[in-house]
Design a protein around this motif. Structure first.
Motif, PDB file in Angstrom:
ATOM      1  N   ARG A  98       0.852  -1.188   0.000  1.00  0.00           N
ATOM      2  CA  ARG A  98       0.000   0.000   0.000  1.00  0.00           C
ATOM      3  C   ARG A  98       0.893   1.245   0.000  1.00  0.00           C
ATOM      4  O   ARG A  98       1.654   1.487   0.929  1.00  0.00           O
ATOM      5  CB  ARG A  98      -0.915  -0.021   1.233  1.00  0.00           C
ATOM      6  N   VAL A  99       0.817   2.021  -1.078  1.00  0.00           N
ATOM      7  CA  VAL A  99       1.704   3.173  -1.251  1.00  0.00           C
ATOM      8  C   VAL A  99       1.344   4.252  -0.237  1.00  0.00           C
ATOM      9  O   VAL A  99       0.170   4.602  -0.046  1.00  0.00           O
ATOM     10  CB  VAL A  99       1.602   3.724  -2.683  1.00  0.00           C
ATOM     11  N   CYS A 100       2.367   4.810   0.408  1.00  0.00           N
ATOM     12  CA  CYS A 100       2.156   5.817   1.443  1.00  0.00           C
ATOM     13  C   CYS A 100       1.821   7.179   0.824  1.00  0.00           C
ATOM     14  O   CYS A 100       2.477   7.619  -0.127  1.00  0.00           O
ATOM     15  CB  CYS A 100       3.411   5.953   2.312  1.00  0.00           C
ATOM     16  N   ALA A 101       0.827   7.851   1.421  1.00  0.00           N
ATOM     17  CA  ALA A 101       0.456   9.195   0.971  1.00  0.00           C
ATOM     18  C   ALA A 101       1.291  10.261   1.653  1.00  0.00           C
ATOM     19  O   ALA A 101       1.521  11.336   1.098  1.00  0.00           O
ATOM     20  CB  ALA A 101      -1.034   9.440   1.233  1.00  0.00           C
ATOM     21  N   THR A 102       1.782   9.982   2.859  1.00  0.00           N
ATOM     22  CA  THR A 102       2.586  10.945   3.616  1.00  0.00           C
ATOM     23  C   THR A 102       3.823  10.256   4.169  1.00  0.00           C
ATOM     24  O   THR A 102       3.856   9.032   4.337  1.00  0.00           O
ATOM     25  CB  THR A 102       1.787  11.535   4.788  1.00  0.00           C
ATOM     26  N   LEU A 103       4.814  11.062   4.510  1.00  0.00           N
ATOM     27  CA  LEU A 103       6.032  10.504   5.094  1.00  0.00           C
ATOM     28  C   LEU A 103       5.771   9.870   6.450  1.00  0.00           C
ATOM     29  O   LEU A 103       6.485   8.949   6.858  1.00  0.00           O
ATOM     30  CB  LEU A 103       7.089  11.604   5.229  1.00  0.00           C
ATOM     31  N   ALA A 104       4.742  10.352   7.145  1.00  0.00           N
ATOM     32  CA  ALA A 104       4.429   9.777   8.451  1.00  0.00           C
ATOM     33  C   ALA A 104       4.016   8.311   8.344  1.00  0.00           C
ATOM     34  O   ALA A 104       4.152   7.549   9.311  1.00  0.00           O
ATOM     35  CB  ALA A 104       3.316  10.584   9.111  1.00  0.00           C
ATOM     36  N   GLU A 105       3.524   7.907   7.182  1.00  0.00           N
ATOM     37  CA  GLU A 105       3.109   6.516   6.988  1.00  0.00           C
ATOM     38  C   GLU A 105       4.267   5.614   6.591  1.00  0.00           C
ATOM     39  O   GLU A 105       4.159   4.385   6.671  1.00  0.00           O
ATOM     40  CB  GLU A 105       2.034   6.449   5.895  1.00  0.00           C
ATOM     41  N   VAL A 106       5.378   6.186   6.136  1.00  0.00           N
ATOM     42  CA  VAL A 106       6.503   5.409   5.617  1.00  0.00           C
ATOM     43  C   VAL A 106       7.228   4.688   6.749  1.00  0.00           C
ATOM     44  O   VAL A 106       7.496   5.263   7.814  1.00  0.00           O
ATOM     45  CB  VAL A 106       7.486   6.312   4.847  1.00  0.00           C
ATOM     46  N   GLY A 107       7.567   3.441   6.506  1.00  0.00           N
ATOM     47  CA  GLY A 107       8.344   2.663   7.456  1.00  0.00           C
ATOM     48  C   GLY A 107       8.753   1.360   6.813  1.00  0.00           C
ATOM     49  O   GLY A 107       8.368   1.060   5.681  1.00  0.00           O
ATOM     50  N   PRO A 108       9.517   0.524   7.506  1.00  0.00           N
ATOM     51  CA  PRO A 108       9.971  -0.751   6.919  1.00  0.00           C
ATOM     52  C   PRO A 108       8.837  -1.632   6.419  1.00  0.00           C
ATOM     53  O   PRO A 108       9.011  -2.366   5.446  1.00  0.00           O
ATOM     54  CB  PRO A 108      10.722  -1.416   8.090  1.00  0.00           C
ATOM     55  N   ASP A 109       7.673  -1.550   7.051  1.00  0.00           N
ATOM     56  CA  ASP A 109       6.545  -2.380   6.639  1.00  0.00           C
ATOM     57  C   ASP A 109       5.729  -1.764   5.502  1.00  0.00           C
ATOM     58  O   ASP A 109       4.894  -2.436   4.902  1.00  0.00           O
ATOM     59  CB  ASP A 109       5.617  -2.657   7.826  1.00  0.00           C
ATOM     60  N   ARG A 110       5.967  -0.468   5.220  1.00  0.00           N
ATOM     61  CA  ARG A 110       5.299   0.217   4.104  1.00  0.00           C
ATOM     62  C   ARG A 110       6.310   1.168   3.454  1.00  0.00           C
ATOM     63  O   ARG A 110       6.296   2.369   3.676  1.00  0.00           O
ATOM     64  CB  ARG A 110       4.067   0.988   4.583  1.00  0.00           C
ATOM     65  N   PRO A 111       7.210   0.632   2.617  1.00  0.00           N
ATOM     66  CA  PRO A 111       8.298   1.453   2.087  1.00  0.00           C
ATOM     67  C   PRO A 111       7.958   2.238   0.822  1.00  0.00           C
ATOM     68  O   PRO A 111       8.720   3.156   0.450  1.00  0.00           O
ATOM     69  CB  PRO A 111       9.383   0.419   1.784  1.00  0.00           C
ATOM     70  N   PHE A 112       6.870   1.920   0.125  1.00  0.00           N
ATOM     71  CA  PHE A 112       6.591   2.570  -1.161  1.00  0.00           C
ATOM     72  C   PHE A 112       5.984   3.956  -0.952  1.00  0.00           C
ATOM     73  O   PHE A 112       5.055   4.144  -0.164  1.00  0.00           O
ATOM     74  CB  PHE A 112       5.648   1.699  -1.998  1.00  0.00           C
ATOM     75  N   TYR A 113       6.504   4.939  -1.712  1.00  0.00           N
ATOM     76  CA  TYR A 113       6.137   6.343  -1.532  1.00  0.00           C
ATOM     77  C   TYR A 113       6.537   7.110  -2.793  1.00  0.00           C
ATOM     78  O   TYR A 113       7.532   6.744  -3.432  1.00  0.00           O
ATOM     79  CB  TYR A 113       6.874   6.885  -0.301  1.00  0.00           C
ATOM     80  N   PRO A 114       5.789   8.165  -3.172  1.00  0.00           N
ATOM     81  CA  PRO A 114       4.553   8.698  -2.605  1.00  0.00           C
ATOM     82  C   PRO A 114       3.345   8.310  -3.461  1.00  0.00           C
ATOM     83  O   PRO A 114       3.478   7.992  -4.642  1.00  0.00           O
ATOM     84  CB  PRO A 114       4.789  10.203  -2.684  1.00  0.00           C
ATOM     85  N   ALA A 115       2.167   8.376  -2.862  1.00  0.00           N
ATOM     86  CA  ALA A 115       0.942   8.062  -3.594  1.00  0.00           C
ATOM     87  C   ALA A 115       0.583   9.179  -4.562  1.00  0.00           C
ATOM     88  O   ALA A 115      -0.048   8.936  -5.584  1.00  0.00           O
ATOM     89  CB  ALA A 115      -0.205   7.824  -2.607  1.00  0.00           C
ATOM     90  N   ARG A 116       1.011  10.382  -4.254  1.00  0.00           N
ATOM     91  CA  ARG A 116       0.749  11.532  -5.130  1.00  0.00           C
ATOM     92  C   ARG A 116       1.779  12.609  -4.836  1.00  0.00           C
ATOM     93  O   ARG A 116       2.489  12.546  -3.822  1.00  0.00           O
ATOM     94  CB  ARG A 116      -0.670  12.069  -4.908  1.00  0.00           C
ATOM     95  N   GLY A 117       1.856  13.593  -5.718  1.00  0.00           N
ATOM     96  CA  GLY A 117       2.797  14.682  -5.521  1.00  0.00           C
ATOM     97  C   GLY A 117       2.423  15.545  -4.316  1.00  0.00           C
ATOM     98  O   GLY A 117       1.247  15.863  -4.124  1.00  0.00           O
TER      99      GLY A 117
END
Length: 317
Positions: A98-117
């Protein structure tokens, strides 16, 4: 390694995308008279692709234009033995893709970023959110620039034209992971050297890069692969490569190449998947080695591009 040594009857290249309309592949089938290379065709239903390619009596080599591997800084914190083992373990991690929308969501378990500009968004900030020292640490060794080509995109980045994260998500989740529980699919170079992997009944998947393939084949595209006229201008030189590989084009491939692979947005994808299968045949013919740097991180976690021999600039001798 040559085609006569490999016990292989089918070579394939898939140009991957999250959009099925831009997901194309080219097949080369070995005959007594040599390889016959077909025109590009849609990949079709992803869940049945490997079953359609499988040959119980021979090996299949599948090149794919997408990242296979993880950056070492990220992998260093994982408990799995290698990249294939990591993918096998993802079955219990529903949120990983699940692609992260914000940096606060980013972590080892959710590394894909960003969902939008997002204003102020940078790769350096993405790296920091993953606990990596800088933007360069988002990349695998094979993603770095060499003396022969510019840098590729890091595997977790999902925004813009220069990104490969969306293709990684689609292929890892929908194609690779379901097949790793069986014996038919093997990932190069993680599970061994190419000749040893190419056993009857197996499909061996390898990362390929059409821009590398152009150089490996001695081709030079004037202009842009996104322009039909520029693709058509390369057709004579492209088709002239095939005899050197012990291959002949099907009439439909000759027509497609001469036409510049069509006027629609998928024309560049059809062009790329032909370059990719010629890259695969070039390695099978022994004109390029199935080289892998002698680096455990690359062999077990980061992966490598088939046929590439140039090292990253900061590692070149």
């Amino acid at each position: 390694m040559t085609t006569s040594d490999a016990g292989i009857r089918c070579a394939v290249h898939a140009d991957w995308s999250t959009d099925p309309r831009k997901r194309w592949m080219t097949l080369a089938r070995r005959t007594p008279a040599g390889w016959r290379v077909a025109a590009p065709e849609p990949v079709g239903e992803v869940s049945t692709l490997l079953a359609r390619l499988h040959d119980p009596a021979a090996a299949v080599l599948l090149g794919a234009d997408l990242p296979l591997g993880l950056p070492r800084g990220y992998a260093a914190r994982l408990r799995a033995a290698d990249f294939p083992a990591f993918l096998r373990g993802l079955a219990a991690s529903a949120d990983f893709f699940r692609v992260c929308a914000t940096l606060a969501e980013v972590g080892p378990d959710r590394p894909f970023y960003p969902a939008r500009g997002v204003a102020g968004m940078t790769r350096a900030a993405h790296a920091a959110a993953l606990g990596l020292p800088d933007a360069a640490a988002l990349c695998r060794a094979v993603d770095h620039a060499t003396a022969e080509r510019p840098a590729g995109a890091p595997p977790f980045w999902t925004l813009g034209a220069n990104q490969s994260g969306k293709a990684a998500i689609s292929a890892w989740r929908d194609l690779v992971m379901p097949a790793l529980s069986g014996d038919a699919l093997r990932l190069w170079p993680f599970e061994g050297d190419l000749p040893a992997l190419l056993a009857p009944g197996r499909i061996v998947m390898a990362e390929t890069y059409p821009a590398e393939a152009l150089r490996h084949l001695g081709l030079r595209l004037i202009g842009s692969k996104r322009r039909r006229a520029d693709r058509a201008a390369l057709a004579p030189a492209l088709l002239a490569v095939l005899p050197r590989l012990g291959a002949r084009p099907e009439p439909a491939l000759v027509a497609a190449a001469t036409d510049g692979f069509g006027a629609d947005a998928a024309g560049e994808d059809r062009f790329d998947c032909v370059l990719g299968v010629l890259c695969v045949l070039n390695v099978l013919a022994g004109h390029r080695p199935a080289f892998v740097p002698d680096d455990p991180w690359i062999r077990h976690w980061e992966g490598w591009v088939l046929g590439q021999t140039a090292l990253p600039r900061d590692q070149s001798a």
